[in-house]
Scaffold this active site. Structure first.
Site, PDB file in Angstrom:
ATOM      1  N   HIS A 277       1.252   4.871   3.953  1.00  0.00           N
ATOM      2  CA  HIS A 277       1.212   5.369   3.157  1.00  0.00           C
ATOM      3  C   HIS A 277       1.168   6.739   2.784  1.00  0.00           C
ATOM      4  O   HIS A 277       1.238   7.532   1.580  1.00  0.00           O
ATOM      5  CB  HIS A 277      -0.516   5.277   3.839  1.00  0.00           C
ATOM      6  CG  HIS A 277      -1.633   4.060   3.918  1.00  0.00           C
ATOM      7  ND1 HIS A 277      -2.697   3.385   3.751  1.00  0.00           N
ATOM      8  CD2 HIS A 277      -1.268   3.248   3.115  1.00  0.00           C
ATOM      9  CE1 HIS A 277      -2.939   2.588   3.899  1.00  0.00           C
ATOM     10  NE2 HIS A 277      -1.859   2.097   3.400  1.00  0.00           N
TER      11      HIS A 277
ATOM     12  N   SER B 205       0.888  -1.081  -0.271  1.00  0.00           N
ATOM     13  CA  SER B 205      -0.382  -0.126  -0.039  1.00  0.00           C
ATOM     14  C   SER B 205       0.556   1.290  -0.217  1.00  0.00           C
ATOM     15  O   SER B 205       0.758   2.367  -0.363  1.00  0.00           O
ATOM     16  CB  SER B 205      -1.168  -0.247   1.201  1.00  0.00           C
ATOM     17  OG  SER B 205      -0.945  -0.045   2.258  1.00  0.00           O
TER      18      SER B 205
END
Length: 281
Positions: free
Chosen positions: A256, A204
């Site tokens: 992220h 991610s």
């Protein structure tokens, strides 16, 4: 099979299919969303010829030779328009290059081995460097991105990796995608480790880097044909914020954020470089 193009007029698409059939090259048409019809080349060895003929066709699709081919092939067609969906693997390969597919395959194998009971051993071997001396085990700076801990986790990440990474690899090459992967994996991993330790994994952080990278290319170098639709950018930014405020799931929020910032910086740098090249030409 190779996806050549999507057209919005099936009659025009059929004219090209008929012309290529007259040259003994099979093209299949598949309806897609938004009134688009994709043309798929069945035999990869004809790719160069098919793409060259397609460019000529797009310049003058009403040329008499295409109409003549349609008349010639009309009797041999079993139906007015012939649709045949390519296999799932053909669709996956058409969208992605070798690096995109290789990372997907490695992630899937690692996840399968963990599911079969080797999770602890795999995590110990691949997690971000956390103990003395591990910082020199260079693979750990990147291998943590290949770890996933649930079906939803790996499905979500691989879908975005295939979609975004595939676009970059197809347009800019495997080397550029590898560069973005390595830099963003290292920096997003370092950020997450600095905040919460080494108990994390997944693509991610890299995915958010791809989002930032494509976002900047779309804004600063639109001639490349790469970018991120505004609704998708909005969705990913909202998801990033929700990760910080929701109390239900363990999410590597710093990875992220660090990945997104890394992608934005890389995108701005490359957009400037690509713009300079375009100006010089």
């Amino acid at each position: 099979m190779i996806r050549l193009i999507a057209l919005n007029n099936p009659r025009v698409a059929q004219a090209f299919i008929d012309y290529m059939a007259s040259r003994h090259i099979e093209i299949q048409m598949m309806p897609e969303g938004g009134n688009q019809f994709a043309l798929w080349l069945v035999d990869d060895q004809h790719q160069v010829e098919a793409e060259a003929e397609l460019n000529l066709f797009l310049q003058n699709p009403r040329d008499a030779k295409y109409q003549a081919a349609s008349w010639t092939m009309a009797e041999s067609r079993q139906s007015k328009f012939y649709y045949r969906s390519p296999s799932m693997m053909a669709m996956i390969r058409a969208k992605a290059g070798p690096l995109t597919l290789s990372v997907m395959a490695v992630c899937a194998v690692i996840f399968a081995l963990a599911f079969l009971g080797m999770g602890n051993q795999i995590f110990d071997a691949l997690h971000f460097p956390a103990h003395a001396g591990q910082q020199w085990q260079l693979w750990r700076w990147f291998s943590h991105a290949l770890l996933h801990f649930s079906v939803i986790h790996i499905a979500f990440n691989l879908l975005w990796w295939w979609q975004l990474g595939g676009d970059i690899e197809k347009r800019l090459g495997s080397g550029k995608l590898l560069q973005v992967f390595l830099i963003s994996a290292a920096l997003s991993g370092a950020g997450q480790y600095w905040v919460e330790g080494a108990n994390f994994g997944g693509l991610s952080g890299v995915v958010y880097a791809l989002v930032g990278y494509l976002w900047m290319l779309g804004l600063r170098a639109p001639h490349l044909g790469l970018g991120m639709p505004k609704p998708l950018v909005g969705f990913m930014l909202v998801w990033l914020v929700l990760g910080y405020v929701q109390p239900f799931m363990a999410i590597a929020n710093t990875a992220h954020l660090a990945g997104l910032i890394t992608g934005v910086v890389l995108g701005l740098h490359d957009a400037g470089r690509f713009q300079s090249k375009a100006t010089q030409q």
